[in-house]
Design a protein around this motif. Structure first.
Motif: not given
Lengths: 173, 438
Positions: B198-201, B335, B364-365, B370-371, B373-374, B377, B381
């Motif tokens: 788990h990771w936050v974004a 998360e 998450q890797a 990866q793309d 979440f890019e 985010t 924003r």
């Protein structure tokens, strides 16, 4: 592990340290092909998932879950991807700086292979973000002597965070 | 909308949002908005069935994991009788957190503040100075851990904070048919491969839930490298083929991508395919044997994905299955919890192979992850910007397309797979929850 370990030839220690610094430089300069060339054909690259556990638990680094679980073949996939124009997570690329310290070299059963422990702090900056991602990890590398240089046979890196504060892991540790 | 209007509440805006969704328009601001988030916390996560854990994460009596429903920490435990139960992770005495680790095994939980002790089934059994301090004034039966209602489907444990919520069966409303592709991979069902990462974004959970409700449209662009290098067995030309299905009014949906010319169930080992002929119904076999990618969401925030991944372009490769929870932390912040599900009855070699494909593609890797979440985010924003507050996005793809009449499964099915049909249902259901009376 005893605090006083049997001595390793000074030349080996210096050569290992130099290798790790040059390897970090290759990553920070995004010379991923050069970096990949430092891996043995039978290499493994793994970052286990860390789990927050009570003190007496048998493990806190998962024996089965991995953030990275790569062979040289799959590292090649990652590098090939970064070489395309469509690796959006690295477009524009992350700026990274690897700080490698506390390098300890130990002998193994094989005269040409050494177990190398190090601490690695990676500072990663993206775009206009003022807040960097910082990854702190313990690394355990099995290095094999290859002529005048070294090959990474096994890189194992355990992150100190259980919940990683980055929206992805598109960089290498 | 002026500040004065805001102080009267968000209700008028919700009416507009609901009207817009019906016509294929969704406001940008919902993806990064404090008022929307506050409503979601109360009216959506306070009412819906929310995923807590997979039963295989807590196989033995005493096993527990700590999870969340919105901002409530929940202990999900298997008690000494083997029953799964869930309780608020909060001591009834002064509110301290009972469990501070993510997982473990314990018959009892002891608060580290004043020492109240509870069984893992939630009963209060130990109160220091009970006789000396409380005389007869504390009825221990009244002060057990706060129970969270749970129900399970095929290994998935869900909880709801609403005692009046309909049964899980009713809540899923037929979506079980589609969940089975992830949960009944062979006769033994599915199990987690290990603890989730788990990771936050800085991303709103809804963007991700929408994407996994069948966004086949983004794949050839966001994951272009996979097509370009041949790791994904579909091309831009065939990628839209397949079906999109949702359960009307429930918000659950799935995209089923199809690659013409591929053998049935490609990428699964033969023994598993054989087992699936028994674990799945003829209607499910008809649908799933043709499915390359199955990407679906249980409303509100649990998603699944099965897809093949091959290191050798042109070959079927291996199937991996990921289960993911988009856990809301705040407006525009979440998360991510990500598991790999493997068929319980498969060989260890296949489980390992599937897990490695998962980490390479969707941990998450993961190269696909990866793309995503890019992009997500950046959407988040932008949605917080002042000009974006008045903007809407078009959700008109497939707006007037009639449902397939001969579809073998439940729900509203359309073809091709690339469409906004599922998303209109998702946003309609989401807005219905937010507009409900308390």
């Amino acid at each position: 592990m005893p605090l006083q370990a049997p001595g390793i030839d000074r030349e080996v220690r210096e050569s290992v340290r130099d290798f790790l610094y040059r390897e970090s430089l290759a990553l920070d300069e995004r010379r991923f092909r050069d970096w990949l060339a430092a891996f043995a054909d039978d290499a493994r690259y793994e970052i286990p998932v860390r789990v927050t556990r009570e003190k007496l638990a048998e493990w806190e680094l998962s024996p089965t879950s991995r953030i990275f679980d790569d062979t040289k073949e799959t590292l090649e996939v990652r590098v090939r991807r970064l070489e395309t124009d469509f690796a959006w997570s690295e477009q524009p690329p992350s700026r990274t700086r690897h700080f490698v310290t506390n390098i300890l070299v130990d002998a193994t059963d094989h005269p040409d292979e050494f177990l190398v422990r190090s601490n690695c702090l990676v500072y990663r900056s993206r775009g206009e973000e003022t807040a960097p991602s910082i990854f702190s990890a313990q690394r355990r590398d099995l290095l094999r002597r290859d002529g005048g240089s070294w090959l990474i046979v096994h890189r194992w890196a355990a992150l100190d965070q259980a919940v990683v504060n980055a929206h992805n892991m598109s960089i290498f540790i | 909308m002026s500040a004065a209007d805001n102080s009267q509440g968000i209700t008028p805006m919700l009416a507009e949002i609901r009207e817009g969704i019906a016509q294929g328009r969704v406001p940008a601001r919902i993806f990064n908005d404090q008022e929307i988030f506050d409503l979601e916390r109360r009216k959506l996560f306070g009412k819906a069935w929310c995923f807590l854990a997979h039963e295989s994460e807590i196989p033995r009596p005493g096993d527990y994991v700590t999870r969340s429903i919105a901002d409530n920490s929940i202990i999900v435990a298997r008690d000494e009788h083997g029953n799964i139960c869930a309780h608020l992770n909060m001591c009834r005495h002064r509110g301290n957190m009972m469990c501070k680790s993510e997982m473990g095994n314990a018959s009892h939980f002891r608060c580290s503040y004043h020492g109240w002790v509870y069984k893992n089934s939630g009963e209060l059994v130990g109160v220091p100075y009970f006789k000396e301090g409380y005389d007869t004034r504390l009825d221990r039966k009244q002060w057990g851990l706060v129970e969270v209602r749970t129900e399970s489907y095929a290994g998935l444990v869900f909880g709801t904070l609403d005692p009046q919520a309909p049964s899980l069966d009713e809540y899923l409303g037929g979506f079980q048919f589609y969940l089975d592709i992830y949960l009944k991979q062979g006769l033994g069902g599915s199990e987690v491969h290990g603890p989730p990462d788990h990771w936050v974004a800085e991303t709103d959970w809804k963007i991700c839930a929408e994407n996994f409700s069948g966004d086949g449209y983004h794949t050839p662009v966001a994951h272009q490298f996979g097509f370009h290098l041949g790791y994904f067995p579909s091309s831009g030309a065939t990628h839209s083929e397949g079906w999109a299905v949702h359960i009307p009014g429930k918000g659950h949906s799935i995209g089923l991508g199809h690659t013409p010319g591929m053998p049935p169930f490609f990428g699964y080992p033969d023994d598993l395919v054989e087992q699936m002929h028994e674990s799945l119904s003829p209607q499910q076999l008809e649908v799933f044997s043709k499915t390359r990618t199955a990407v679906g969401s249980v409303f509100p925030n649990l998603s699944f994905l099965i897809q093949p991944f091959s290191l050798v372009p042109g070959e079927p490769g291996v199937r991996f299955c990921t289960m993911r929870l988009w856990h809301p932390l705040g407006p525009g912040r979440m998360e991510m919890w990500s598991w790999c599900l493997v068929p319980k009855g498969a060989s260890d070699e296949y489980k390992e192979e599937a897990y490695k494909a998962y980490t390479l593609a969707f941990g998450q890797a993961g190269t696909f992850e990866q793309d995503d979440f890019e992009n997500w985010t950046k959407v988040t924003r932008a949605a917080g910007g002042s000009l974006a507050q008045g903007l809407e996005f078009p959700y008109v793809m497939g707006l007037d397309r009639p449902p397939l009449e001969d579809w073998p499964g439940p729900g509203h099915a359309v073809s091709p797979y690339v469409t906004d049909t599922n998303f209109r249902n998702l946003w309609g259901t989401w807005a219905d929850y937010l507009a409900r009376e308390d």
